[in-house]
Design an enzyme around this catalytic site. Structure first.
Site, PDB file in Angstrom:
ATOM      1  N   SER A  99       0.841  -1.199   0.000  1.00 33.86           N
ATOM      2  CA  SER A  99       0.000   0.000   0.000  1.00 33.86           C
ATOM      3  C   SER A  99       0.881   1.256   0.000  1.00 33.86           C
ATOM      4  O   SER A  99       1.772   1.378  -0.838  1.00 33.86           O
ATOM      5  CB  SER A  99      -0.916  -0.075   1.221  1.00 33.86           C
ATOM      6  OG  SER A  99      -1.938   0.878   1.144  1.00 33.86           O
ATOM      7  N   ASP A 222      -9.650  -4.529  -5.917  1.00 36.26           N
ATOM      8  CA  ASP A 222      -9.140  -3.815  -4.741  1.00 36.26           C
ATOM      9  C   ASP A 222      -9.743  -2.418  -4.778  1.00 36.26           C
ATOM     10  O   ASP A 222      -9.434  -1.630  -5.664  1.00 36.26           O
ATOM     11  CB  ASP A 222      -7.608  -3.753  -4.815  1.00 36.26           C
ATOM     12  CG  ASP A 222      -6.994  -3.021  -3.631  1.00 36.26           C
ATOM     13  OD1 ASP A 222      -7.763  -2.457  -2.818  1.00 36.26           O
ATOM     14  OD2 ASP A 222      -5.754  -3.011  -3.530  1.00 36.26           O
ATOM     15  N   HIS A 250      -7.537  -5.737  -0.499  1.00 39.52           N
ATOM     16  CA  HIS A 250      -6.367  -4.864  -0.457  1.00 39.52           C
ATOM     17  C   HIS A 250      -5.187  -5.489   0.287  1.00 39.52           C
ATOM     18  O   HIS A 250      -4.107  -4.933   0.275  1.00 39.52           O
ATOM     19  CB  HIS A 250      -6.760  -3.537   0.214  1.00 39.52           C
ATOM     20  CG  HIS A 250      -5.681  -2.503   0.149  1.00 39.52           C
ATOM     21  ND1 HIS A 250      -5.125  -2.074  -1.047  1.00 39.52           N
ATOM     22  CD2 HIS A 250      -5.039  -1.817   1.121  1.00 39.52           C
ATOM     23  CE1 HIS A 250      -4.206  -1.159  -0.787  1.00 39.52           C
ATOM     24  NE2 HIS A 250      -4.123  -0.992   0.519  1.00 39.52           N
TER      25      HIS A 250
END
Lengths: 268, 374
Positions: A99, A222, A250
């Protein structure tokens, strides 16, 4: 400011395991801590020196080292990554960032080019908000504002009255032991700061500067980092491979650790 | 219990329970949902099954679920007491508190995630109120601390700057007395002016001591044993006699050993206790003054035969700006005893009061020697 080795390692709760000579650093994203990398990291302990850590303000890091002023840019977090790398004497290591950590890792490679030779980006997004120039980040500014407002109220889903008990009572450490959810704890103020930093950042222009080999791992479905954002990231990086995972959501490092492990292994 | 209770219908319990039930697949699709929850969302159960769980969450909730709750569930298998905002068809947000747990099969694979949700409208309002009150209290207490510091700095600066004009007035009075010729009326006025200047200077000193004490670390004392204390105390008594000639002071001073003290400060302590006795004692009865050194201990006490101090007033006597009720205070600010108490503390000593129908006595005790080397 020079720091002693132990203070850096304690500040970021750095844990080093594994038998290899080459290092692989795993960095957590927004909303969790190094625990999220455990299912993948353990698969590399036979061949790599595995480095796990928490960003300052997260997990078991030294919360006293946090200040909103110091950690007001992703670059400050990248500086900490570089300090950890210097302390451990890392060269030509692999950086695996989930991320927002994908971007923090990219910034770290610019600051210390010798430290990392390979970069693995899991669910990266250089910009979460749609742009007038046609860029699709997946969110409107209003939606991100709603998230930030939600965090004001809920602090990542903890009921608001409960959250301050985690860190608002430094004199009563026993309170933290009574928390129902013991992983991924973050002080509400720090969570809001990090959310603001993560979801308002724009690192699209940095991508072209990244020289190291990069692997972009993109999840199906996602909502945080949609497929077109992963493709955009891959398109801008000068030296990258792209892989669309079967994993959804995610956090494939938790939902599909084997698939992630295989992808990283084939890349390095 | 003559009648048998009706048997519970488990399906009905699931469907119409006073809480929402939802099961989701590992991919985040709704597998099963009870009627209670569907009714809250104003949608049909059939319509909801197969939809992503994101569909019933607010945007903030979706991101929180993806970045925080989902990983937490994978790591520890459950999450409890989570605040989640649901989104009804008409866009209305429904605040809930949720518990969630992963259902895993015998191999440990994730089969689905079960959620139990409770409406929490009032509770969330209450929590918001708490957080708001806390934020507000932090802001106010910060503002108060800042304004207190500014006020004390102002007092310190003002007090300091008032000293020079007071010194100029005192010097002017001396010059007039020495160089000009005055009749008896004129000399009387000069004496009154002297007294006023002395009182005003005393008040300024008290205020400065207070400001210094509040701004940092208490009063500063400069202690040594190099000179005798007796002359200082004699001087203080002489001054009080000059100011209050109508009061008689019975003194007993027996100091046989050196006292490790700030003599100026102990003179100030004696002066404050004597002034207090003049103000509150019986005018026709003598004030007692005793200063005695015993082995290792110095004791100074001042007594008067005024009315006893009420019980509830005794606890506040040594606080700044405390003034006895019912009497016109001649000394103004109510700082004398507070400063005497601070001076006692700075000498590792104590200042106590004992008040009966017969007499009121303030007693100061301190070690005669420097204890910091002990």
């Amino acid at each position: 400011m020079p720091r002693s080795e132990t203070s850096v390692l304690r500040r970021n709760n750095v844990n080093v395991t594994g038998a290899g000579t080459r290092a692989m650093v795993f960095a957590h994203g927004f909303g969790c801590d190094q625990a999220m990398w455990q299912p993948v990291a353990r698969n590399f302990e036979r061949d790599f020196r595995v480095v796990l850590f928490d960003y300052v303000g997260h997990g078991q890091s030294d919360l006293g080292a946090y200040s909103s002023e110091r950690y007001s840019t992703l670059g400050a977090y990248a500086d900490d990554v570089v300090e950890i790398g210097q302390t451990l004497g890392l060269r030509n290591a692999v950086f695996v960032g989930h991320s927002v950590s994908a971007m923090i890792g990219a910034l770290a490679t610019l600051r210390a080019p010798e430290m990392f030779s390979d970069l693995v980006m899991v669910g990266p997004s250089p910009r979460y908000i749609d742009d007038d120039d046609g860029y699709r980040g997946g969110f409107s500014r209003a939606q991100i504002d709603e998230l930030l407002e939600f965090l004001e109220d809920n602090h990542l889903g903890w009921s608001a009255a409960m959250a301050p008990a985690i860190m608002g009572n430094p004199g009563r450490p026993e309170l933290s032991g009574r928390l129902e959810n013991s992983f991924c704890n973050t002080d509400p103020q720090i969570a809001r700061d990090f959310a603001r930093l993560t979801f308002l950042s724009d690192n699209r222009d940095d991508l072209e500067l990244i020289r190291v080999r990069t692997l972009v791992l993109q999840c199906s479905q996602d909502i945080i980092a949609p497929v077109e954002v992963g493709e955009f990231t891959h398109g801008r990086l000068p030296n990258s491979e792209y892989r669309l995972l079967r994993a959804t959501g995610h956090c494939p490092n938790l939902s599909a650790p084997e698939e992630i492990t295989t992808a990283i292994r084939e890349f390095v | 219990m003559s009648e048998q209770s009706p048997a519970e219908d488990l399906e009905d319990l699931y469907e119409t329970a006073p809480c929402g039930y939802l099961s989701a697949s590992p991919e985040g699709k709704i597998v099963k949902i009870n009627r209670t929850l569907a009714d809250w969302l104003r949608r049909s159960q059939d319509d909801l099954v197969g939809k992503p769980i994101h569909d019933i969450l607010s945007i903030g909730g979706r991101i929180a679920v993806e970045t925080h709750l989902a990983p937490l569930l994978r790591i520890q298998g459950y999450v409890n007491e989570i605040a989640v905002d649901l989104l009804a068809t008409d866009g209305e947000k429904i605040p809930t508190i949720a518990n969630a747990a992963e259902k895993r099969d015998e191999d440990g694979s994730h089969v689905f995630t079960r959620l139990t949700l409770f409406k929490a409208i009032d509770r969330r309002n209450y929590e918001r109120g708490l957080v708001h009150a806390r934020t507000q209290a932090e802001i106010e207490s910060k503002a108060q601390r800042e304004s207190a510091v500014v006020r004390e700095q102002f007092i310190a600066v003002l007090g300091h700057d008032l000293r020079n004009p007071m010194a100029a007035i005192a010097a002017g009075i001396r010059l007039l007395r020495n160089r000009e010729k005055f009749g008896p009326q004129g000399h009387h006025i000069l004496s009154e002016m002297d007294n006023s200047v002395a009182r005003a200077s005393g008040l300024i000193d008290d205020v400065l001591d207070l400001a210094r004490g509040s701004l940092g670390g208490g009063l500063v004392v400069d202690r040594n044993s190099e000179a005798p204390l007796t002359p200082v105390l004699e001087q203080v008594i002489a001054e009080i006699r000059a100011i209050a000639p109508e009061n008689s002071i019975e003194k007993r001073i027996e100091i046989d050993e050196p006292i490790y003290c700030d003599r100026g400060r102990l003179g100030q302590l004696a002066s404050n206790l004597l002034s207090n006795a003049v103000t509150h004692g019986a005018p026709d009865r003598p004030i007692g003054f005793e200063a005695v050194s015993g082995p290792g201990l110095f004791t100074l006490s001042v007594s008067n035969e005024g009315d006893p101090i009420p019980e509830d007033a005794r606890t506040h006597l040594f606080q700044p700006f405390f003034r006895g009720e019912g009497r016109p205070s001649r000394n103004g600010l109510g700082l004398g005893l507070f400063i005497a108490y601070e001076i006692a503390k700075a000498h590792d000593g104590t200042l106590e009061v004992d008040s009966t129908d017969r007499e009121t006595r303030f007693t100061f005790r301190m070690p005669t020697e420097d204890r910091s080397f002990a």
